[in-house]
Design a protein around this motif. Structure first.
Motif, short mmCIF file in Angstrom:
data_model
loop_
_atom_site.label_atom_id
_atom_site.label_comp_id
_atom_site.label_asym_id
_atom_site.label_seq_id
_atom_site.Cartn_x
_atom_site.Cartn_y
_atom_site.Cartn_z
N MET A 12 0.82 -1.21 0.00
CA MET A 12 0.00 0.00 0.00
C MET A 12 0.86 1.26 0.00
SD MET A 12 -3.35 -0.79 2.24
CE MET A 12 -2.63 -1.85 3.45
N THR A 13 1.99 1.22 0.68
CA THR A 13 2.88 2.37 0.67
C THR A 13 3.41 2.63 -0.74
OG1 THR A 13 3.53 1.92 2.95
CG2 THR A 13 4.98 3.33 1.67
N LEU A 14 3.86 1.57 -1.40
CA LEU A 14 4.31 1.72 -2.78
C LEU A 14 3.16 2.15 -3.70
CD1 LEU A 14 6.65 -1.39 -3.12
CD2 LEU A 14 7.32 1.02 -2.95
N GLY A 15 2.00 1.56 -3.49
CA GLY A 15 0.83 1.91 -4.31
C GLY A 15 0.40 3.35 -4.12
N LEU A 16 0.44 3.84 -2.88
CA LEU A 16 0.08 5.24 -2.65
C LEU A 16 1.06 6.18 -3.33
CD1 LEU A 16 -1.09 5.36 1.07
CD2 LEU A 16 -2.39 6.04 -0.93
N GLY A 17 2.34 5.83 -3.25
CA GLY A 17 3.35 6.67 -3.91
C GLY A 17 3.14 6.71 -5.42
N LEU A 18 2.89 5.56 -6.01
CA LEU A 18 2.66 5.51 -7.45
C LEU A 18 1.35 6.20 -7.82
CD1 LEU A 18 3.89 1.90 -8.25
CD2 LEU A 18 4.99 4.06 -8.85
N ALA A 19 0.34 6.07 -6.97
CA ALA A 19 -0.95 6.73 -7.25
C ALA A 19 -0.80 8.24 -7.20
CB ALA A 19 -2.00 6.26 -6.25
N LEU A 20 -0.02 8.73 -6.25
CA LEU A 20 0.20 10.18 -6.18
C LEU A 20 0.95 10.68 -7.41
CD1 LEU A 20 1.03 10.60 -2.40
CD2 LEU A 20 -0.99 11.44 -3.60
N LEU A 21 1.88 9.88 -7.91
CA LEU A 21 2.59 10.27 -9.13
C LEU A 21 1.67 10.21 -10.35
CD1 LEU A 21 6.02 8.47 -8.63
CD2 LEU A 21 5.56 10.93 -8.51
N ALA A 22 0.78 9.25 -10.38
CA ALA A 22 -0.10 9.08 -11.53
C ALA A 22 -1.21 10.13 -11.58
CB ALA A 22 -0.72 7.69 -11.50
N THR A 23 -1.53 10.75 -10.46
CA THR A 23 -2.63 11.72 -10.45
C THR A 23 -2.32 12.94 -11.31
OG1 THR A 23 -1.77 12.70 -8.41
CG2 THR A 23 -3.54 11.09 -8.20
N ARG A 24 -1.07 13.26 -11.46
CA ARG A 24 -0.72 14.42 -12.30
C ARG A 24 -1.12 14.16 -13.75
NH1 ARG A 24 3.42 17.85 -9.71
NH2 ARG A 24 3.81 16.90 -7.70
N GLY A 25 -0.85 12.96 -14.23
CA GLY A 25 -1.20 12.65 -15.62
C GLY A 25 -2.67 12.37 -15.83
N LEU A 26 -3.36 11.94 -14.79
CA LEU A 26 -4.77 11.57 -14.93
C LEU A 26 -5.72 12.64 -14.40
CD1 LEU A 26 -4.49 7.84 -13.78
CD2 LEU A 26 -4.69 8.71 -16.11
N SER A 27 -5.21 13.78 -13.99
CA SER A 27 -6.06 14.80 -13.36
C SER A 27 -7.13 15.34 -14.30
CB SER A 27 -5.21 15.93 -12.81
OG SER A 27 -4.52 16.58 -13.86
N ASN A 28 -6.88 15.32 -15.61
CA ASN A 28 -7.89 15.83 -16.54
C ASN A 28 -9.06 14.85 -16.71
OD1 ASN A 28 -6.43 13.92 -17.88
ND2 ASN A 28 -6.27 15.06 -19.80
N LEU A 29 -8.94 13.63 -16.21
CA LEU A 29 -10.03 12.65 -16.29
C LEU A 29 -10.92 12.66 -15.04
CD1 LEU A 29 -8.01 9.63 -17.73
CD2 LEU A 29 -9.47 11.22 -18.98
N LEU A 30 -10.54 13.42 -14.02
CA LEU A 30 -11.31 13.47 -12.77
C LEU A 30 -12.35 14.58 -12.84
CD1 LEU A 30 -8.39 13.07 -10.21
CD2 LEU A 30 -9.99 11.32 -10.97
N PHE A 31 -13.57 14.27 -12.44
CA PHE A 31 -14.64 15.26 -12.44
C PHE A 31 -15.25 15.33 -11.05
CE2 PHE A 31 -14.49 13.60 -16.76
CZ PHE A 31 -14.26 14.77 -17.45
N GLY A 32 -15.19 16.48 -10.43
CA GLY A 32 -15.78 16.69 -9.13
C GLY A 32 -14.92 16.22 -7.96
N VAL A 33 -13.72 15.78 -8.24
CA VAL A 33 -12.81 15.32 -7.18
C VAL A 33 -11.44 15.92 -7.46
CG1 VAL A 33 -11.75 13.31 -6.08
CG2 VAL A 33 -14.05 13.13 -6.99
N SER A 34 -10.80 16.44 -6.43
CA SER A 34 -9.46 16.98 -6.64
C SER A 34 -8.47 15.81 -6.80
CB SER A 34 -9.05 17.86 -5.45
OG SER A 34 -8.82 17.08 -4.31
N PRO A 35 -7.39 16.02 -7.51
CA PRO A 35 -6.43 14.93 -7.74
C PRO A 35 -5.79 14.41 -6.47
CG PRO A 35 -6.01 16.74 -9.26
CD PRO A 35 -7.04 17.21 -8.29
N PHE A 36 -5.70 15.23 -5.44
CA PHE A 36 -5.06 14.81 -4.20
C PHE A 36 -6.06 14.79 -3.05
CE2 PHE A 36 -1.71 16.72 -6.81
CZ PHE A 36 -0.86 15.64 -6.90
N ASP A 37 -7.22 14.21 -3.27
CA ASP A 37 -8.27 14.13 -2.26
C ASP A 37 -7.86 13.11 -1.20
OD1 ASP A 37 -10.55 14.18 -0.78
OD2 ASP A 37 -11.90 13.61 -2.42
#
Length: 95
Positions: A12-37
């Protein structure tokens, strides 16, 4: 069981780190939620940890098969209904 929880924590620690890195590239696909919620990240992490603990708890109880010294390692003594239905594994030789 401790090994399972540690392994889940590392994953989960590795997954959270990778998810935080991936949010920058996927932020335009999120609607109604901030990328770092933090609520979303915390909720998903908690559910995954709960699933990992539950998935490792039942096999840990079954492996104890009623031994009181093993119950202390798992955290509680196995319930009587689990230990009474377990039968030892026997191997038959094939000739």
């Amino acid at each position: 069981m401790r090994q399972s929880v540690v392994l889940a924590g590392v994953g989960m620690t590795l997954g959270l780190g990778l998810a935080l890195l991936a949010t920058r590239g996927l932020s335009n696909l999120l609607f109604g939620v901030s990328p770092f919620d933090l609520g979303i990240f915390g909720g998903v992490t908690g559910m995954l940890l709960g699933a990992a603990v539950l998935a490792s708890f039942v096999p840990a109880l079954r492996s104890c098969a009623g031994g009181s010294e093993c119950g202390a390692q798992v955290g509680i003594a196995p319930p009587s209904h689990i230990t009474t239905h377990l039968s030892p594994i026997t191997y038959e030789s094939v000739s």
